[in-house]
Design a protein around this motif. Structure first.
Motif, PDB file in Angstrom:
ATOM      1  N   ASN A  69       0.844  -1.189   0.000  1.00 40.44           N
ATOM      2  CA  ASN A  69       0.000   0.000   0.000  1.00 40.44           C
ATOM      3  C   ASN A  69       0.883   1.245   0.000  1.00 40.44           C
ATOM      4  OD1 ASN A  69      -1.924   1.958   0.275  1.00 40.44           O
ATOM      5  ND2 ASN A  69      -2.820   1.129   2.150  1.00 40.44           N
ATOM      6  N   PHE A  70       0.975   1.894  -1.139  1.00 38.98           N
ATOM      7  CA  PHE A  70       1.843   3.056  -1.302  1.00 38.98           C
ATOM      8  C   PHE A  70       1.390   4.214  -0.412  1.00 38.98           C
ATOM      9  CE2 PHE A  70       3.190   6.919  -3.605  1.00 38.98           C
ATOM     10  CZ  PHE A  70       4.543   6.664  -3.719  1.00 38.98           C
ATOM     11  N   ASN A  71       0.086   4.381  -0.234  1.00 44.52           N
ATOM     12  CA  ASN A  71      -0.445   5.510   0.540  1.00 44.52           C
ATOM     13  C   ASN A  71      -0.181   5.377   2.038  1.00 44.52           C
ATOM     14  OD1 ASN A  71      -1.461   6.839  -1.732  1.00 44.52           O
ATOM     15  ND2 ASN A  71      -3.279   5.533  -1.717  1.00 44.52           N
ATOM     16  N   SER A  72       0.116   4.184   2.519  1.00 42.81           N
ATOM     17  CA  SER A  72       0.377   4.010   3.946  1.00 42.81           C
ATOM     18  C   SER A  72       1.805   4.393   4.334  1.00 42.81           C
ATOM     19  CB  SER A  72       0.094   2.562   4.364  1.00 42.81           C
ATOM     20  OG  SER A  72       1.050   1.702   3.797  1.00 42.81           O
ATOM     21  N   LEU A  73       2.639   4.654   3.350  1.00 46.85           N
ATOM     22  CA  LEU A  73       4.033   5.039   3.623  1.00 46.85           C
ATOM     23  C   LEU A  73       4.111   6.515   3.982  1.00 46.85           C
ATOM     24  CD1 LEU A  73       5.783   3.231   0.641  1.00 46.85           C
ATOM     25  CD2 LEU A  73       5.745   2.501   3.025  1.00 46.85           C
ATOM     26  N   SER A  74       5.184   6.871   4.662  1.00 49.92           N
ATOM     27  CA  SER A  74       5.401   8.279   4.994  1.00 49.92           C
ATOM     28  C   SER A  74       5.714   9.054   3.716  1.00 49.92           C
ATOM     29  CB  SER A  74       6.559   8.425   5.986  1.00 49.92           C
ATOM     30  OG  SER A  74       7.781   8.093   5.344  1.00 49.92           O
ATOM     31  N   GLN A  75       5.581  10.364   3.809  1.00 44.78           N
ATOM     32  CA  GLN A  75       5.849  11.224   2.655  1.00 44.78           C
ATOM     33  C   GLN A  75       7.289  11.064   2.158  1.00 44.78           C
ATOM     34  OE1 GLN A  75       3.375  12.838   1.388  1.00 44.78           O
ATOM     35  NE2 GLN A  75       4.356  14.092  -0.153  1.00 44.78           N
ATOM     36  N   GLU A  76       8.231  10.928   3.094  1.00 45.76           N
ATOM     37  CA  GLU A  76       9.631  10.777   2.721  1.00 45.76           C
ATOM     38  C   GLU A  76       9.870   9.461   1.973  1.00 45.76           C
ATOM     39  OE1 GLU A  76       8.742  11.387   6.002  1.00 45.76           O
ATOM     40  OE2 GLU A  76       9.057  13.554   5.873  1.00 45.76           O
ATOM     41  N   ASP A  77       9.240   8.383   2.486  1.00 45.98           N
ATOM     42  CA  ASP A  77       9.399   7.087   1.833  1.00 45.98           C
ATOM     43  C   ASP A  77       8.768   7.103   0.443  1.00 45.98           C
ATOM     44  OD1 ASP A  77      10.765   6.067   3.989  1.00 45.98           O
ATOM     45  OD2 ASP A  77       9.002   5.107   4.881  1.00 45.98           O
ATOM     46  N   GLN A  78       7.610   7.750   0.311  1.00 55.75           N
ATOM     47  CA  GLN A  78       6.969   7.859  -0.999  1.00 55.75           C
ATOM     48  C   GLN A  78       7.864   8.612  -1.977  1.00 55.75           C
ATOM     49  OE1 GLN A  78       3.068   9.577  -0.669  1.00 55.75           O
ATOM     50  NE2 GLN A  78       2.252   7.882   0.533  1.00 55.75           N
ATOM     51  N   GLN A  79       8.455   9.698  -1.511  1.00 57.05           N
ATOM     52  CA  GLN A  79       9.329  10.484  -2.384  1.00 57.05           C
ATOM     53  C   GLN A  79      10.568   9.694  -2.788  1.00 57.05           C
ATOM     54  OE1 GLN A  79      10.019  14.102  -0.217  1.00 57.05           O
ATOM     55  NE2 GLN A  79       8.063  15.016  -0.855  1.00 57.05           N
ATOM     56  N   ARG A  80      11.120   8.932  -1.839  1.00 52.66           N
ATOM     57  CA  ARG A  80      12.312   8.141  -2.173  1.00 52.66           C
ATOM     58  C   ARG A  80      11.960   7.046  -3.184  1.00 52.66           C
ATOM     59  NH1 ARG A  80      16.514   4.763   1.645  1.00 52.66           N
ATOM     60  NH2 ARG A  80      17.794   4.018  -0.079  1.00 52.66           N
ATOM     61  N   LEU A  81      10.805   6.390  -2.995  1.00 53.30           N
ATOM     62  CA  LEU A  81      10.385   5.370  -3.947  1.00 53.30           C
ATOM     63  C   LEU A  81      10.144   5.973  -5.323  1.00 53.30           C
ATOM     64  CD1 LEU A  81       8.005   3.133  -1.823  1.00 53.30           C
ATOM     65  CD2 LEU A  81      10.136   2.453  -2.907  1.00 53.30           C
ATOM     66  N   LEU A  82       9.547   7.147  -5.365  1.00 52.08           N
ATOM     67  CA  LEU A  82       9.343   7.812  -6.651  1.00 52.08           C
ATOM     68  C   LEU A  82      10.675   8.172  -7.300  1.00 52.08           C
ATOM     69  CD1 LEU A  82       6.267  10.079  -5.868  1.00 52.08           C
ATOM     70  CD2 LEU A  82       6.353   8.178  -7.481  1.00 52.08           C
ATOM     71  N   ALA A  83      11.659   8.536  -6.490  1.00 49.26           N
ATOM     72  CA  ALA A  83      12.979   8.858  -7.030  1.00 49.26           C
ATOM     73  C   ALA A  83      13.678   7.604  -7.555  1.00 49.26           C
ATOM     74  CB  ALA A  83      13.835   9.521  -5.955  1.00 49.26           C
ATOM     75  N   ILE A  84      13.481   6.483  -6.872  1.00 50.25           N
ATOM     76  CA  ILE A  84      14.130   5.233  -7.280  1.00 50.25           C
ATOM     77  C   ILE A  84      13.440   4.634  -8.504  1.00 50.25           C
ATOM     78  CG2 ILE A  84      14.569   2.838  -6.605  1.00 50.25           C
ATOM     79  CD1 ILE A  84      14.844   3.849  -3.711  1.00 50.25           C
ATOM     80  N   ILE A  85      12.117   4.519  -8.437  1.00 47.49           N
ATOM     81  CA  ILE A  85      11.367   3.772  -9.449  1.00 47.49           C
ATOM     82  C   ILE A  85      10.756   4.681 -10.504  1.00 47.49           C
ATOM     83  CG2 ILE A  85       9.455   2.178  -9.812  1.00 47.49           C
ATOM     84  CD1 ILE A  85       9.919   1.168  -6.955  1.00 47.49           C
ATOM     85  N   GLY A  86      10.286   5.838 -10.099  1.00 44.37           N
ATOM     86  CA  GLY A  86       9.602   6.724 -11.033  1.00 44.37           C
ATOM     87  C   GLY A  86       8.103   6.683 -10.798  1.00 44.37           C
ATOM     88  N   GLN A  87       7.348   7.093 -11.791  1.00 43.60           N
ATOM     89  CA  GLN A  87       5.894   7.220 -11.640  1.00 43.60           C
ATOM     90  C   GLN A  87       5.182   5.889 -11.444  1.00 43.60           C
ATOM     91  OE1 GLN A  87       4.090  10.070 -11.316  1.00 43.60           O
ATOM     92  NE2 GLN A  87       6.109  11.015 -11.198  1.00 43.60           N
ATOM     93  N   ARG A  88       5.820   4.803 -11.776  1.00 37.54           N
ATOM     94  CA  ARG A  88       5.184   3.490 -11.590  1.00 37.54           C
ATOM     95  C   ARG A  88       5.431   2.926 -10.190  1.00 37.54           C
ATOM     96  NH1 ARG A  88      10.099   2.331 -13.900  1.00 37.54           N
ATOM     97  NH2 ARG A  88      11.047   0.402 -13.201  1.00 37.54           N
ATOM     98  N   ALA A  89       5.923   3.732  -9.274  1.00 40.59           N
ATOM     99  CA  ALA A  89       6.277   3.272  -7.927  1.00 40.59           C
ATOM    100  C   ALA A  89       5.114   2.607  -7.184  1.00 40.59           C
ATOM    101  CB  ALA A  89       6.854   4.416  -7.112  1.00 40.59           C
TER     102      ALA A  89
END
Length: 104
Positions: A69-89
């Motif tokens: 569940n992407f929405n259950s992550l903290s804002q920082e974790d979401q941003q890091r995942l978006l930086a690593i994976i991109g829009q398909r995170a």
């Protein structure tokens, strides 16, 4: 009386029949090889760098923690995942969670 538009006198020569069969076999062989042949998948062509390994472990850790569940992550974790994976995170996180369930 009217003349028929099409006549039944269309004899294909032997070379045309052989060429048609050869093309059909080549097309079917190509489709079979594409679908069932060596996929070349599996391990990456090169070994992962330390940063890539750390990123992969981070994604696996967050997938396990959030159950995908992407929405259950903290804002920082979401941003890091978006930086690593991109829009398909979000999708990739859910897929990683499913993979972890199948292969713990």
């Amino acid at each position: 009386m009217t003349k028929p538009i099409f006549t039944a006198k269309t004899n294909a020569g032997l070379p045309v029949i052989i060429a048609s069969i050869t093309v059909l076999i080549l097309i079917l062989g190509g489709l079979l090889w594409h679908n069932f042949g060596n996929s070349g998948g599996g391990e990456p062509a090169r070994s992962l760098t330390a940063q890539e390994k750390a990123d992969r472990e981070f994604v696996q850790k967050k997938a396990a923690e959030s159950s995908g569940n992407f929405n259950s992550l903290s804002q920082e974790d979401q941003q890091r995942l978006l930086a690593i994976i991109g829009q398909r995170a979000p999708f990739q996180l859910k897929q990683e969670a499913l993979n972890l369930k199948r292969n713990p």
